[in-house]
Enzyme design. Sequence first.
Site, PDB file in Angstrom:
ATOM      1  CG  ASP A  43      -2.069  -0.955   1.117  1.00 28.76           C
ATOM      2  OD1 ASP A  43      -2.286  -1.490   0.017  1.00 28.76           O
ATOM      3  OD2 ASP A  43      -2.751  -1.192   2.133  1.00 28.76           O
ATOM      4  CE  LYS A  65      -8.325  -1.026  -2.371  1.00 28.11           C
ATOM      5  NZ  LYS A  65      -7.177  -1.845  -2.723  1.00 28.11           N
ATOM      6  CG  MET A 178      -8.566   6.634   6.663  1.00 30.62           C
ATOM      7  SD  MET A 178      -9.268   5.093   6.018  1.00 30.62           S
ATOM      8  CE  MET A 178     -10.089   4.433   7.485  1.00 30.62           C
TER       9      MET A 178
END
Length: 265
Positions: A43, A65, A178
């Site tokens: 990632d 991502k 996030m």
Amino acid sequence: MSQSQPPPRTGTVYLVGSGPGAIDLLTVRATRLIGEADAVVYDHLIAEGVLGLARADALKIYAGKETSKHSMPQGELNLLLVRLAREGKKVVRLKGGDPFIFGRGGEEIEILFEFGIPFEVVPGVTAAAGCAAYAGIPLTHRDHAQAVVFVTGHLRDGTVNLDWPALARPNQTVVFYMGIGGIGEICRQMITHGLPATQPAAVVQNGTSSRQRVITADLSTLPSRVTEAGISSPALIIVGTVVSLQKKLAWFGARVSSGGQEVRD
């Protein structure tokens, strides 16, 4: 009479957490597996320099991502892991933080299970623990917080669907993963549901790395401070009175912004 060669033995997929950013926070097991892997699927939030631990001849496949930017759809990624293992490869699926804390690790091994692919999970230091420690913010403290909550603050289509009354309780620390893009709404909801506007809050960007930055404020002023400082992902939001200890307990030589003033330790 020649005999056809048997199909390769199915390999194993290892879901490995690389921690929040500092390479020396990798576990010993994670380090060994990365060095032994035939393929590393990684990632964008993996620890800095970690790919350098892989063999020179190992396949290195980026599958990161980011918000509104997926280099590889999740379904395609799942099937990639299956294919690599069926080729007999030892596969490390390398993730930032811990695979089972907002890392979609459970989703990926569900698919591996369905296809009969052997797998193992190697925990990593999750971002909340690592970033808070390097920022000098204890997530629990007998005088401040007897509980800690990890929650995703990723807002889809500008909406929020969280249990705000539960998150806005006193005597606990809440860490939003996030959530930097929705920080204004997060702070507003926490105040609306019972926390004082003066509740201490912080943002930690690029935690545990040489680029770490820490912003401390309160719920009413944190969004504007973050905007002024130009903070962007990856960053965590920490809400709780434990943040009031940051100025005293900060030990890591990072940029610290407190009360709007940035200093360097």
